[in-house]
Write a protein that holds these residues in place. Structure first.
Motif, PDB file in Angstrom:
ATOM      1  N   GLY A  16      19.852  -1.298  64.687  1.00 42.11           N
ATOM      2  CA  GLY A  16      18.606  -1.623  65.367  1.00 42.11           C
ATOM      3  C   GLY A  16      18.804  -2.075  66.797  1.00 42.11           C
TER       4      GLY A  16
ATOM      5  N   PRO B 275      16.837   2.172  61.798  1.00 41.71           N
ATOM      6  CA  PRO B 275      16.755   0.711  61.853  1.00 41.71           C
ATOM      7  C   PRO B 275      15.777   0.117  60.851  1.00 41.71           C
ATOM      8  CG  PRO B 275      15.532   1.675  63.664  1.00 41.71           C
ATOM      9  CD  PRO B 275      16.251   2.814  62.992  1.00 41.71           C
ATOM     10  N   GLU B 276      14.997   0.962  60.190  1.00 44.37           N
ATOM     11  CA  GLU B 276      14.049   0.454  59.205  1.00 44.37           C
ATOM     12  C   GLU B 276      14.563   0.620  57.773  1.00 44.37           C
ATOM     13  OE1 GLU B 276      10.245   2.202  59.850  1.00 44.37           O
ATOM     14  OE2 GLU B 276      10.108   1.519  61.918  1.00 44.37           O
TER      15      GLU B 276
ATOM     16  N   PRO C 169      16.877   4.110  68.039  1.00 46.77           N
ATOM     17  CA  PRO C 169      16.349   3.181  67.029  1.00 46.77           C
ATOM     18  C   PRO C 169      15.452   2.131  67.688  1.00 46.77           C
ATOM     19  CG  PRO C 169      18.704   3.525  66.718  1.00 46.77           C
ATOM     20  CD  PRO C 169      18.357   4.163  68.021  1.00 46.77           C
TER      21      PRO C 169
ATOM     22  N   PRO D 276      13.686  -1.507  67.320  1.00 43.95           N
ATOM     23  CA  PRO D 276      13.678  -2.759  66.548  1.00 43.95           C
ATOM     24  C   PRO D 276      12.277  -3.355  66.477  1.00 43.95           C
ATOM     25  CG  PRO D 276      14.478  -3.190  68.748  1.00 43.95           C
ATOM     26  CD  PRO D 276      14.269  -1.694  68.666  1.00 43.95           C
TER      27      PRO D 276
END
Length: 237
Positions: A48, A117-118, A224, A226
């Motif tokens: 992230g 990142p999720e 990515p 965040p």
């Protein structure tokens, strides 16, 4: 959490599990420390957009009692490089500070073809209750789970689909620099933006729109993001 991580966990050959930790000492005026369990990975990792430093970590006591008792976790950090010792020497025993843990798979880390990142489980949040042991090799703390804290209500965080709730950096007029002491957003770029995500030259006017477009402007649409909201939450009528 995305469907990808569920699919990976059910795979016959899942990639390595990675535990990522954030030790938040801002309660005492200290920094945020990002570290990864070194036994699960050979060096530092990024997830992230944030770099996590490899550290020897032993995390235990998460078992849930069949009688309904809450877990009493402990964390033990290596003290061999002096980093944690320096934090304690400066900020005390860290009682009252929070520890966050997320778990993901190696294939979802930054730089991998499937970086996401999720794709993670958590975060699991704990509070430091006391320093249990301090030796030259390691330091150990007793923790309490977030649910086991006086006055804690569920849910602990409001789920909002399209709004990022992370604390953003603040411009300090006295130092003419950004203050990141309590920032949760990892953006530390030189470019500033206005409330409409348009580039501006005055850093004192730098504010987040708190939309996904805010992340895209700062980190790039192909990177990515965040984002501190929950864009995967389904809309309900």
């Amino acid at each position: 959490m995305t469907s990808q991580i569920n699919a990976e966990s059910q795979s016959l050959q899942p990639s390595a599990t990675i535990s990522l930790f954030v030790l938040d000492t801002s309660f005492l005026g200290g920094p945020l420390l990002y570290f990864v369990q070194g036994s699960e990975h050979r060096g530092n990792v990024r997830f992230g957009g944030i770099e996590y430093v490899a550290m020897d970590v032993e995390f235990s006591g998460l078992e849930v009692s069949g009688a309904g008792g809450l877990p009493t976790p402990k964390i033990r950090l290596a003290n061999t490089d002096g980093l944690i010792q320096a934090i304690i020497n400066t900020w005390g025993d860290l009682v009252g500070c929070t520890l966050h843990r997320v778990r993901t798979f190696e294939r979802f880390l930054d730089g991998r073809p499937d970086a996401d990142p999720e794709a993670f489980y958590g975060p699991d949040t704990f509070r430091i209750e006391r320093k249990a042991l301090e030796t030259q090799p390691f330091i150990e703390w007793d923790l309490s789970a977030a649910i086991d804290q006086e006055g804690k209500q569920i849910p602990g965080r409001q789920v909002i689909r399209d709004t990022c709730l992370w604390r953003y950096r603040i411009w300090n007029e006295n130092t003419h620099a950004f203050d990141y002491a309590k920032a949760q957003c990892p953006y530390a770029g030189l470019q500033s933006y206005d409330i409409n995500d348009q580039p501006i030259s005055d850093p004192s006017k730098d504010v987040p729109s708190r939309r996904l477009s805010c992340c895209r402007a700062r980190f790039g649409a192909g990177n990515p993001l965040p984002f501190g909201g929950f864009p995967g939450v389904a809309r309900t009528s």
